[in-house]
Design an enzyme around this catalytic site. Structure first.
Site, PDB file in Angstrom:
ATOM      1  N   GLY A  46       0.781  -1.109  -0.038  1.00 19.92           N
ATOM      2  CA  GLY A  46       0.279   0.156   0.174  1.00 19.92           C
ATOM      3  C   GLY A  46       1.305   1.094  -0.196  1.00 19.92           C
ATOM      4  N   CYS A  78       6.106  -5.319   0.225  1.00 23.34           N
ATOM      5  CA  CYS A  78       6.094  -4.179  -0.092  1.00 23.34           C
ATOM      6  C   CYS A  78       5.902  -3.185   0.693  1.00 23.34           C
ATOM      7  CB  CYS A  78       5.264  -4.281  -1.132  1.00 23.34           C
ATOM      8  SG  CYS A  78       5.622  -3.145  -3.001  1.00 23.34           S
ATOM      9  N   HIS A 169       4.144  -8.077  -4.872  1.00 23.22           N
ATOM     10  CA  HIS A 169       3.224  -8.771  -4.416  1.00 23.22           C
ATOM     11  C   HIS A 169       2.590  -9.621  -4.148  1.00 23.22           C
ATOM     12  CE1 HIS A 169       1.301  -4.552  -3.197  1.00 23.22           C
ATOM     13  NE2 HIS A 169       2.246  -3.995  -3.726  1.00 23.22           N
ATOM     14  N   GLU A 171       0.193 -11.542  -3.860  1.00 24.22           N
ATOM     15  CA  GLU A 171      -0.873 -11.896  -3.118  1.00 24.22           C
ATOM     16  C   GLU A 171      -1.962 -11.766  -4.797  1.00 24.22           C
ATOM     17  OE1 GLU A 171       0.719  -9.299  -2.298  1.00 24.22           O
ATOM     18  OE2 GLU A 171      -0.911  -6.895  -2.412  1.00 24.22           O
TER      19      GLU A 171
END
Ligand code: GLN
Length: 191
Positions: A46, A78, A169, A171
């Site tokens: 984020g 991240c 990332h 995910e």
């Protein structure tokens, strides 16, 4: 097992989906009290400055340090890696300061703001499709930090005992191998 995803800002739902895909229970963590119920936590990608401010505002700074002191595993992805780091290049504003790594934010430059590549990740995969979005990288590791992956001479995944940090990332693809590795870490530290 119940695995938390710190749900203050960022890619929360995607991590929860991965945990559920692996047959475990995912919990969106919004209050410090919830930390008592989980075995490990993911700090998502984020914006690290935003997540860092919210961590302070809601008292997660001391609570997560205590969580880590109990050797409960933490996985930062991240921005989450930046939150875990003991050093951030160019600033004294560190967040949790748990992992012995020095990171550089937005480290791949403008041409490479966001890109995908296949990574070899030690103990995880030989061909892990990794999505980088305005990603940091690890400039230096200290003490017992183990480097798990290097891309373009930059460290992009590392582990220090119960702490795991990656610059990308994991995910956003449907490859569960890195989350599976984190679940194995949790099982290891439960014993
Ligand atoms: N650039 C962001 C930061 O420095 C990290 C980006 C991400 O998490 N995808 O916090």
């Amino acid at each position: 097992m119940k695995i938390g995803v710190l749900a203050l800002q960022g890619a929360v739902a995607e991590h929860m989906r991965m945990i559920e895909m692996l047959g475990e229970e995912a919990v969106a963590i919004k209050k410090v009290e919830q930390l008592d119920d989980i075995e490990g936590i993911i700090i998502p990608g984020g914006e690290s400055t935003t997540i860092g401010k919210l961590i302070k505002k809601y008292g997660f700074d001391s609570a997560l340090i205590e969580f880590s002191n109990k050797k409960k595993p933490i996985f930062g992805t991240c921005a989450g890696l930046i939150i875990l780091a003991k050093e951030i290049n160019g600033t004294k504003d560190i967040h949790l300061g748990l992992m012995d790594v020095k990171v550089e934010r937005n480290a791949f430059g403008r041409q490479r703001e966001s890109f995908e590549t296949d990574l070899e990740i030690k103990g995880v995969a030989e061909d892990f499709r990794a999505v980088f979005i305005r990603a940091p990288y690890i400039m230096e590791v200290k003490n017992d930090v183990e480097v798990l992956s290097v891309f373009d001479d930059k460290i992009v995944a590392a582990r220090q005992g119960h702490l795991l940090g990656v610059a990308f990332h994991p995910e956003l693809t449907l490859d569960p191998r890195l989350h599976h590795y984190f679940l194995d870490m949790i099982k290891e530290y439960r014993r």
